[in-house]
Design an enzyme around this catalytic site. Structure first.
Site, PDB file in Angstrom:
ATOM      1  N   SER A 144       0.820  -1.218   0.000  1.00 53.62           N
ATOM      2  CA  SER A 144       0.000   0.000   0.000  1.00 53.62           C
ATOM      3  C   SER A 144       0.854   1.269   0.000  1.00 53.62           C
ATOM      4  O   SER A 144       0.347   2.345  -0.305  1.00 53.62           O
ATOM      5  CB  SER A 144      -0.940  -0.012   1.198  1.00 53.62           C
ATOM      6  OG  SER A 144      -0.221  -0.272   2.381  1.00 53.62           O
ATOM      7  N   ASP A 394      -4.111   5.586  11.743  1.00 56.28           N
ATOM      8  CA  ASP A 394      -3.143   5.173  10.731  1.00 56.28           C
ATOM      9  C   ASP A 394      -1.929   6.092  10.835  1.00 56.28           C
ATOM     10  O   ASP A 394      -1.969   7.239  10.392  1.00 56.28           O
ATOM     11  CB  ASP A 394      -3.774   5.246   9.337  1.00 56.28           C
ATOM     12  CG  ASP A 394      -2.793   4.808   8.239  1.00 56.28           C
ATOM     13  OD1 ASP A 394      -1.606   4.578   8.549  1.00 56.28           O
ATOM     14  OD2 ASP A 394      -3.228   4.712   7.077  1.00 56.28           O
ATOM     15  N   HIS A 397       0.622   5.153   6.728  1.00 56.47           N
ATOM     16  CA  HIS A 397       0.488   5.779   5.399  1.00 56.47           C
ATOM     17  C   HIS A 397       0.586   7.294   5.529  1.00 56.47           C
ATOM     18  O   HIS A 397       0.663   7.835   6.631  1.00 56.47           O
ATOM     19  CB  HIS A 397      -0.852   5.374   4.775  1.00 56.47           C
ATOM     20  CG  HIS A 397      -0.937   3.900   4.543  1.00 56.47           C
ATOM     21  ND1 HIS A 397      -1.677   3.065   5.345  1.00 56.47           N
ATOM     22  CD2 HIS A 397      -0.344   3.133   3.627  1.00 56.47           C
ATOM     23  CE1 HIS A 397      -1.525   1.819   4.926  1.00 56.47           C
ATOM     24  NE2 HIS A 397      -0.723   1.837   3.878  1.00 56.47           N
TER      25      HIS A 397
END
Ligand SMILES: *[C@@H]1O[C@H](CO)[C@@H](O)[C@H](O)[C@H]1NC(C)=O
Ligand SMILES: *[C@@H]1O[C@H](CO)[C@@H](O)[C@H](O)[C@H]1NC(C)=O
Ligand SMILES: *[C@@H]1O[C@H](CO)[C@@H](O)[C@H](O)[C@H]1NC(C)=O
Length: 426
Positions: A144, A394, A397
């Site tokens: 990702s 998160d 990311h």
């Protein structure tokens, strides 16, 4: 349940040292990885791909003499100009990274630029990028993080030219391709979190990943003939429980209590995976004779300061200052392995014409950007009903726009340098 590493600790102090960083990640429940990396079983059908084309040179004015610059050391400095795009410019930002649309209130993190020590990193020039890659096909391959970087690039390019989505696989957007008609430029993303052949853990299968370290993942490698440039980006998936195979035999495992395999950690495994991947690229390009430019994006540090599901897991709103944060531990090890393998592969490909390889060494500059993650804004308006005790964060990311845009600024500078060098050789 006892530590699966206990015996190793006693007998192999160096191995123990290597395994220790994992305990840091043990704080993050594995469910989180499901949230981040959505490891669903995948059925990818390959589609025919455009074949690679002869090179069309950009106008000379684009290319001034490039002296080589070390982009890795430097500092973040304030920049009033802000990003090239916003959350609605390109329509391709993954929800969980579209921080402003999800209600992230502060904007300060958008107004910084990376200043390398000895040189200047120019602001991204979408037109230059498109002209350099006219009639070419660029692929991002990996986990990702590869997608995060691809979406950043796509958004910046979309500020000058509209891409068409020409392919997507049925499932999770894991395989997509866009075409910029203005420059006949194609850009793809391939999901391949190990680069080598792997079976991701699933709800129905085993609860660990299986990696085949001596086989490249054909879900992307089969398309390599039609790809002119590739950006490889892996790392975080190697922290998961896994069983490793080499030569059809079990080599060992990482965190597999209950299975009768030797714990070997994941550093050497990462090294082998990159070695296999770069060797496959070199062998195939040698076999079919067309050139390729390849990048390995180095490890992207996470910034958890506490429990991943507590308020304030990555609460910073400003970058670290120069010298405030040192690159160490797992982040340093992962980066080091990637850089070393790139250097080794360069030596192996030295006689290979039109094969270019570089590490996109972003670990240090990213380490300083604890302020650039979605945190709780991975979900829309997480505090709409006040601050609750549990909120998922998160801190892995990057928000788009955000610090990851800098990775692509460096990417463009290296491509410019390659282009300049190849013109000088002509
Ligand atoms: C996003 O940028 C576009 C121009 O690219 C502009 O028209 C639009 O108003 C911006 N949207 C927001 C929410 O700032
Ligand atoms: C467009 O690019 C592809 C390679 O990506 C190439 O095969 C094709 O010939 C190009 N088309 C034109 C019209 O140049
Ligand atoms: C575990 O593996 C070792 C060596 O491969 C073998 O000797 C032993 O019998 C195995 N134990 C079990 C419980 O399967």
């Amino acid at each position: 349940m006892g530590s699966p590493f206990k015996d190793h600790h006693r007998h192999h102090p160096s191995l123990a040292k290597k395994l220790i960083p994992w305990t840091f990640y043990a704080m993050i429940p594995l469910v989180l990885f499901r949230v981040y990396f959505y490891p669903f079983a995948l059925h990818h059908t390959t589609t025919p791909i455009l074949s690679s084309s002869s090179f069309v040179s950009p106008p000379p004015s684009l290319l001034e003499e490039e002296t080589s610059c070390d982009f890795t050391s430097g500092k973040w400095v304030p920049d009033k100009r802000g990003p090239l795009y916003n959350g609605s410019t390109c329509g391709t930002i993954k929800e969980g990274q579209n921080c402003i649309a999800h209600g992230r209130p502060d904007r300060g993190y958008l107004y910084w630029r990376w200043k390398p020590k000895q040189c200047k990193l120019p602001r991204f020039e979408p037109n230059t990028f498109l002209q350099l890659l006219r009639n070419k096909h660029l692929a991002f391959v990996g986990d990702s993080m590869a997608r995060n970087q691809l979406e950043s690039l796509l958004c910046m390019l979309s500020s000058v030219s509209a891409p068409n989505l020409v392919y997507r696989d049925g499932g999770e957007n894991k395989f997509r391709r866009w075409h910029f008609g203005s420059h006949n430029f194609s850009i793809s993303v391939y999901w391949s979190p190990f680069l080598v052949k792997g079976v991701e853990k699933s709800n129905t299968g085993p609860n660990h990943n299986q990696l085949y370290l001596d086989h490249v993942d054909e879900r992307w490698a089969a398309d390599m003939n039609g790809i002119d440039m590739v950006v490889l980006s892996i790392g975080h998936w190697f922290l998961h429980p896994a069983v490793y195979y080499e030569g059809e035999q079990v080599l060992g495992c990482h965190y597999c209590p209950g299975l009768n395999h030797t714990e070997i950690g994941f550093y050497d495994v990462l090294r082998k995976a990159i070695k296999t991947t770069l060797k496959a690229l070199i062998d195939r390009k040698r076999a079919n004779g067309n050139g390729i430019g390849a990048f390995v994006t180095t490890f992207s540090p996470a910034h958890f300061e506490g429990d991943w599901d507590k308020f304030g897991a990555c609460p910073k709103t400003k970058p670290y200052r120069e010298g405030e944060k040192t690159l160490e531990g797992m982040d340093a090890e992962m980066r080091q392995i990637e850089v070393e393998e790139v250097e080794a592969a360069k030596m192996n490909s030295i006689q290979l014409d039109r094969f270019r390889l570089e590490a996109l060494d972003v670990t240090k500059l990213s380490l300083m950007r604890a302020d650039g993650h979605p945190g709780p804004y991975m979900h829309p308006f997480p505090f709409a009903n006040g601050v609750t005790e549990r909120v998922q964060n998160d801190c892995v990311h990057w928000c788009l726009p955000g610090p990851i845009d800098t990775w692509n600024e460096i990417l463009l500078e290296v491509i410019k340098k390659w282009e300049y060098e190849s013109r000088r050789e002509e």
